[in-house]
Design a protein around this motif. Sequence first.
Motif, PDB file in Angstrom:
ATOM      1  N   ARG A   1      37.899  43.837  30.085  1.00  0.00           N
ATOM      2  CA  ARG A   1      37.928  44.592  31.338  1.00  0.00           C
ATOM      3  C   ARG A   1      39.313  45.199  31.486  1.00  0.00           C
ATOM      4  O   ARG A   1      40.309  44.495  31.355  1.00  0.00           O
ATOM      5  CB  ARG A   1      37.667  43.668  32.532  1.00  0.00           C
ATOM      6  CG  ARG A   1      36.403  42.847  32.428  1.00  0.00           C
ATOM      7  CD  ARG A   1      35.182  43.605  32.879  1.00  0.00           C
ATOM      8  NE  ARG A   1      35.223  43.938  34.299  1.00  0.00           N
ATOM      9  CZ  ARG A   1      34.741  43.150  35.265  1.00  0.00           C
ATOM     10  NH1 ARG A   1      34.193  41.991  34.969  1.00  0.00           N
ATOM     11  NH2 ARG A   1      34.805  43.532  36.521  1.00  0.00           N
TER      12      ARG A   1
ATOM     13  N   PRO B   1      39.567  40.729  36.550  1.00  0.00           N
ATOM     14  CA  PRO B   1      39.314  40.190  37.899  1.00  0.00           C
ATOM     15  C   PRO B   1      40.196  38.961  38.174  1.00  0.00           C
ATOM     16  O   PRO B   1      40.547  38.229  37.245  1.00  0.00           O
ATOM     17  CB  PRO B   1      37.841  39.780  37.859  1.00  0.00           C
ATOM     18  CG  PRO B   1      37.261  40.406  36.643  1.00  0.00           C
ATOM     19  CD  PRO B   1      38.378  40.693  35.695  1.00  0.00           C
ATOM     20  N   GLN B   2      40.524  38.754  39.429  1.00  0.00           N
ATOM     21  CA  GLN B   2      41.447  37.654  39.766  1.00  0.00           C
ATOM     22  C   GLN B   2      40.973  36.315  39.230  1.00  0.00           C
ATOM     23  O   GLN B   2      41.773  35.507  38.780  1.00  0.00           O
ATOM     24  CB  GLN B   2      41.605  37.542  41.282  1.00  0.00           C
ATOM     25  CG  GLN B   2      42.408  38.669  41.879  1.00  0.00           C
ATOM     26  CD  GLN B   2      42.988  38.275  43.217  1.00  0.00           C
ATOM     27  OE1 GLN B   2      43.956  37.522  43.289  1.00  0.00           O
ATOM     28  NE2 GLN B   2      42.415  38.775  44.287  1.00  0.00           N
TER      29      GLN B   2
ATOM     30  N   ASN C   1      43.502  44.307  42.482  1.00  0.00           N
ATOM     31  CA  ASN C   1      42.197  44.923  42.232  1.00  0.00           C
ATOM     32  C   ASN C   1      41.436  45.143  43.537  1.00  0.00           C
ATOM     33  O   ASN C   1      40.225  44.907  43.614  1.00  0.00           O
ATOM     34  CB  ASN C   1      41.372  44.069  41.265  1.00  0.00           C
ATOM     35  CG  ASN C   1      42.076  43.903  39.926  1.00  0.00           C
ATOM     36  OD1 ASN C   1      42.777  44.808  39.467  1.00  0.00           O
ATOM     37  ND2 ASN C   1      41.920  42.745  39.311  1.00  0.00           N
TER      38      ASN C   1
ATOM     39  N   GLU D   1      41.479  43.502  46.324  1.00  0.00           N
ATOM     40  CA  GLU D   1      41.189  42.322  47.161  1.00  0.00           C
ATOM     41  C   GLU D   1      42.508  41.656  47.545  1.00  0.00           C
ATOM     42  O   GLU D   1      43.491  41.820  46.824  1.00  0.00           O
ATOM     43  CB  GLU D   1      40.393  41.277  46.361  1.00  0.00           C
ATOM     44  CG  GLU D   1      39.067  41.749  45.846  1.00  0.00           C
ATOM     45  CD  GLU D   1      38.513  40.805  44.774  1.00  0.00           C
ATOM     46  OE1 GLU D   1      39.272  39.947  44.269  1.00  0.00           O
ATOM     47  OE2 GLU D   1      37.325  40.942  44.468  1.00  0.00           O
TER      48      GLU D   1
END
Length: 393
Positions: free
Chosen positions: A63, A67-68, A211, A213
């Motif tokens: 990716r 993502p976290q 990202n 958030e």
Amino acid sequence: MFCTRREWLAATATLGLAHRRLWAEADTRDEPEGEASPEAFPGMIVRMEQPRNLETPLAALRRRRVPQEHFFVRNHFPVPKIDPQQYRLSVTGHVERPLELSLADLQNMGATVRREITLECAGNGRVFLVPAVRGLQWGFGAVGNAEWTGVPLAAVLERVRPKAGAVEVILVGADAGAVADPPSAGVIPFDRGIPIDKARREECLLAWGMNGEPLTPAHGFPLRAVIGGWYGMASVKWLQRIVVSDRSHTGYWQTFDYAFWERSGDAPPRLMPLTAIQPKAIVIVPTPGAVVAAGRPLAVVGRAWAGEAAVAKVEVSTDGGRTWSAAHLEEPVQPFAWTAWKWTWNVPPTPGPATLLARCTDARGRTQPTQRDPDRRTYMINHLVPLELIIRG
Ligand SMILES: Nc1nc2c(c(=O)[nH]1)N[C@H]1C(S)=C(S)[C@@H](COP(=O)(O)O)O[C@H]1N2
Ligand SMILES: [Mo]
């Protein structure tokens, strides 16, 4: 228990503690310190249980923005619990106008930016050092790229107005502890000094978002520094204080730890704090030990990054580094963020063992060394690591 759970909840509510307790519960769910919780981080490789240190598996590096929940976690101390309503960042030291800033103050400065920046731990790849050395045995996955939301550190410095003679900005985290090896001066926070010229550059952020958030507790909630182009230790999480200083900081985390031997001319080696990320390419597919089909083309994919410089080229060798061929780079290539690369390998028709080497060269002409330099001690690991494969007919 001196009372039932309901009585206890009622009591804490009366005392006005319910809110804080809710935060404590939320934090416990996200980051269960001291408990194994594979659900919280599916697929992550646990390099240390307490404090929690997690490596990203190769597959999740495909990716562009990791993502976290899949982004590597490097913690020296337990994750501090911070109530975002109570949170204040203090900015003091060698300045005209010391300040305390809430999250809302930072978010309402009118200076918000979003920027993609790659973080790599200075110990990433340590497992490949021969002979083995102490420290967390990271494979390839103590690295990740994310889009960060925050304000430039420069915007905050502008508001406090550093005095003439200010040379460094010391970033101090809310986490603390006593380090055993080598021993620290008792309980110390995690901190790091950044030269003020670097701190004022646009790749240095105070970030609350990752990202798109809010940061999770593991990645520095509610606010962290992101020092683009430098190894991860400079990107202080749970940022509590910024101290502008008229001298260089010589704290634990840039002397006893995160330092390397620098040589120049005839002078004896000097111990220097680690700074910029070195160029590096990694292969994501095929994975180490993979069996590949003889006589067929195979898409080799990976990532490359080069700290403050842009990636200029990635090359692959299947003959131990005698000859190299250029891989295709995903556009646009930008400094501070990683780049995807692709190369088609015409796998030879003869079955047997094979090795792949990938190397990155940056826009300044620096490339990856073939041999490990011991002056780097246990950090800045970017020498070429052969990927061993098996060709099957
Ligand atoms: N306050 C604090 N900040 C910290 C650390 C830490 O232990 N405490 N670890 C540093 C190191 S060594 C790295 S590599 C990065 C990792 O950031 P991440 O856990 O979000 O991937 O955080 C840095 N910031
Ligand atoms: Mo790190």
